[in-house]
Each structure stands twice: as structure tokens, then as C-alpha cells.
Design an enzyme around this catalytic site. Structure first.
Site, PDB file in Angstrom:
ATOM      1  N   LYS A  70       0.855  -1.202   0.000  1.00 25.77           N
ATOM      2  CA  LYS A  70       0.000   0.000   0.000  1.00 25.77           C
ATOM      3  C   LYS A  70       0.888   1.248   0.000  1.00 25.77           C
ATOM      4  O   LYS A  70       1.974   1.209  -0.571  1.00 25.77           O
ATOM      5  CB  LYS A  70      -0.979  -0.051   1.176  1.00 25.77           C
TER       6      LYS A  70
ATOM      7  N   GLU B  43      -9.664  -0.019  -1.986  1.00 28.44           N
ATOM      8  CA  GLU B  43      -9.261   1.339  -1.597  1.00 28.44           C
ATOM      9  C   GLU B  43      -9.295   2.269  -2.798  1.00 28.44           C
ATOM     10  O   GLU B  43      -9.585   3.459  -2.662  1.00 28.44           O
ATOM     11  CB  GLU B  43      -7.865   1.292  -0.936  1.00 28.44           C
TER      12      GLU B  43
ATOM     13  N   GLU C 242     -11.323  -9.871  -1.623  1.00 23.78           N
ATOM     14  CA  GLU C 242     -10.974  -9.133  -0.403  1.00 23.78           C
ATOM     15  C   GLU C 242     -12.233  -8.494   0.173  1.00 23.78           C
ATOM     16  O   GLU C 242     -12.632  -7.407  -0.261  1.00 23.78           O
ATOM     17  CB  GLU C 242      -9.954  -8.036  -0.727  1.00 23.78           C
TER      18      GLU C 242
ATOM     19  N   SER D  40      -6.676  -9.211   6.291  1.00 25.51           N
ATOM     20  CA  SER D  40      -6.140  -9.619   7.593  1.00 25.51           C
ATOM     21  C   SER D  40      -5.512 -11.011   7.589  1.00 25.51           C
ATOM     22  O   SER D  40      -5.632 -11.760   8.561  1.00 25.51           O
ATOM     23  CB  SER D  40      -7.220  -9.511   8.678  1.00 25.51           C
TER      24      SER D  40
END
Ligand SMILES: O=C(CO)COP(=O)(O)O
Length: 248
Positions: free
Chosen positions: A11, A97, A163, A207
Site C-alpha cells: 500500500k 481502496e 478481499e 487480515s
């Protein structure tokens, strides 16, 4: 059976000096330093990663790509051809995102998928539902709708990453049953649309950590993992890569 693929997604993290230390630790770990493992770094560090990975089978991945394929007046953009030129193998497309903060819609993602495959990159197309969508029973419809975008690259090589948005960076991992059901659904849907001969690899992301990687990666429907936070530290990432290797 396909090898499991583990991609770390840094990221918007990293600095030149810190990357050197982290990559050196990764290169020293035989569970990480092998075929079937890669890192998606921010644009400024992709070339650095390519240099650090020289002579190693580790793959370089980008986290995004321009929807515009040809060179020209697109200030701020980086094309798929440029990513291929500096040695990228994979590119994440449609990460939640990017959908959430940058308004990436189906038309934009379709262009990105096409640009990526045209340049010889392997897109890692990310799908997943929000908590609200799951709790209101819309999970299957939402994911099926997101998967339609893959029609733009039917017959080409790609990877899907499931995800669930509510499991990203929250420490709240989806249950083994939820992961297996989602992966079966994605596989069925892709095979339905792109033919039974389509080879489909679905990574799980959200996670993934050293202590849950064995259980997740042992599912036959899970083709690997897309790892965020845990890829910023070599020891934990190594354990995840080891889980993927054990299960080959
Ligand atoms: O978004 C992710 C990988 O792309 C998952 O992130 P975390 O592993 O930090 O939950």
C-alpha cells in the site's frame, strides 16, 4: 494443482532505506525468496524493487495502472507499458481502496484490465463486498457484478483477489466457511462466463497473518493470498509464504 501465489501489498508505505532492509530480510528467507511470491510497491519504489530482486524469482507488482494505454498528455499517469518496461509482472486492479477513495468504476477498471494485458502484465483483479452488502444479503450479487468487468479480458491470463472490505486492515478475518463459499462462487461465476477451460486462480485478502495463513491457504478453492499489513515485516510474511509452500 496450481502453485499458491502470495503477493504482499505494501500500500502507501516504504522509503528507500527501509525497503532495502526489508527486502534483504525477505531475500534471506527461502520461504519468501522463491517462485510464486511477489511484492506490490508504490510507483516510486518499483524500479528499486526490480533492482533489489535481480537474480531472484520474486515478482514485482504495481498497485495500480493508468487506464490510458498510449504515451501522451496524461499528466500524473503511469502506463502499463511503463510498468512492463521496468520489470513488473503483476498489477493490482480495482482494489477496494481505489474503488472507495478514487471513485474507480467499471468503465475505468475495464480499460485498466485491457491496458494491463495488452502490455503483457498479469492483472490481479480485486473484488469484495462491504459489511453492509454482506449483512443485507447482497454479497453474491455485488461480487457477480464486479466480476462482469473481467469480460473485457476473457481468455487472457489474470488472477482474481477476493478481499471482503470489512476484513481489510481490521484484524477481522472472514471465517473459513465464508472464504470457501466466496471462492467457490467466484470460480463458478468465472467458469460460467469464460468457459470451463478458463484457468482461474483466486487469492484471499483481508487480515491474512502468520497465525491464520495455514487454515486459509489449505482450502483447495484458495489459490493464494494478497497480504497487506503483514507484508511490511519479513518474519510474519515468511510464515505466510511457508504456509503456501507447505500446501502445494
Ligand atoms: O487490502 C489488503 C491487501 O490488498 C489486505 O490488507 P490487510 O492484510 O492489511 O488486511
Amino acid at each position: 494443482m496450481q502453485n499458491k501465489l502470495v503477493l504482499g501489498n505494501w500500500k502507501m508505505n516504504g522509503r528507500l532505506a527501509a525497503n532495502v532492509a526489508l527486502v534483504q530480510a525477505m531475500l534471506a528467507d527461502p520461504d519468501i525468496n522463491r517462485d510464486g511470491v511477489g511484492i506490490a510497491a508504490p510507483f516510486p519504489y518499483l524500479a528499486q524493487l526490480g533492482q533489489l530482486f535481480a537474480g531472484s524469482p520474486l515478482a514485482v507488482a504495481a498497485q495500480d495502472v493508468s487506464r490510458y494505454a498510449s504515451d501522451g498528455a496524461f499528466t500524473g499517469e503511469s502506463s502499463a507499458a511503463m510498468l512492463a518496461d521496468i520489470g513488473c509482472r503483476y498489477v493490482l486492479i480495482g482494489h477496494s481502496e481505489r474503488r472507495q477513495y478514487f471513485g474507480e468504476n467499471d468503465a475505468c477498471l475495464r480499460d485498466k484490465l485491457q491496458a494491463a494485458v495488452a502490455a503483457g502484465l498479469v492483472p490481479v483483479y480485486c473484488v469484495g463486498e462491504t459489511l453492509d452488502e454482506r449483512e443485507s444479503g447482497r454479497f453474491a450479487d455485488v461480487v457477480a457484478e464486479q466480476l462482469k468487468t473481467l469480460d473485457a479480458i476473457a481468455g487472457q491470463e489474470y488472477v482474481v483477489a477476493y478481499e471482503p472490505v470489512w476484513a481489510i486492515g481490521t484484524g477481522r478475518v472472514a471465517s473459513i466457511e465464508q472464504i470457501d463459499a466466496a471462492h467457490q462462487l467466484i470460480r463458478d461465476r468465472v467458469l460460467q462466463c469464460h468457459g470451463a477451460s478458463a484457468s482461474i486462480r483466486v487469492l484471499y485478502g483481508g487480515s491474512v497473518k502468520a497465525d491464520n495463513a495455514d487454515a486459509i491457504l489449505s482450502l483447495a478453492s484458495v489459490g493464494g493470498a494478497l497480504v497487506g499489513g503483514a507484508s511490511l515485516e519479513a518474519k510474519g510474511f515468511g510464515k505466510i509464504c511457508q504456509s503456501a509452500k507447505k500446501i502445494l
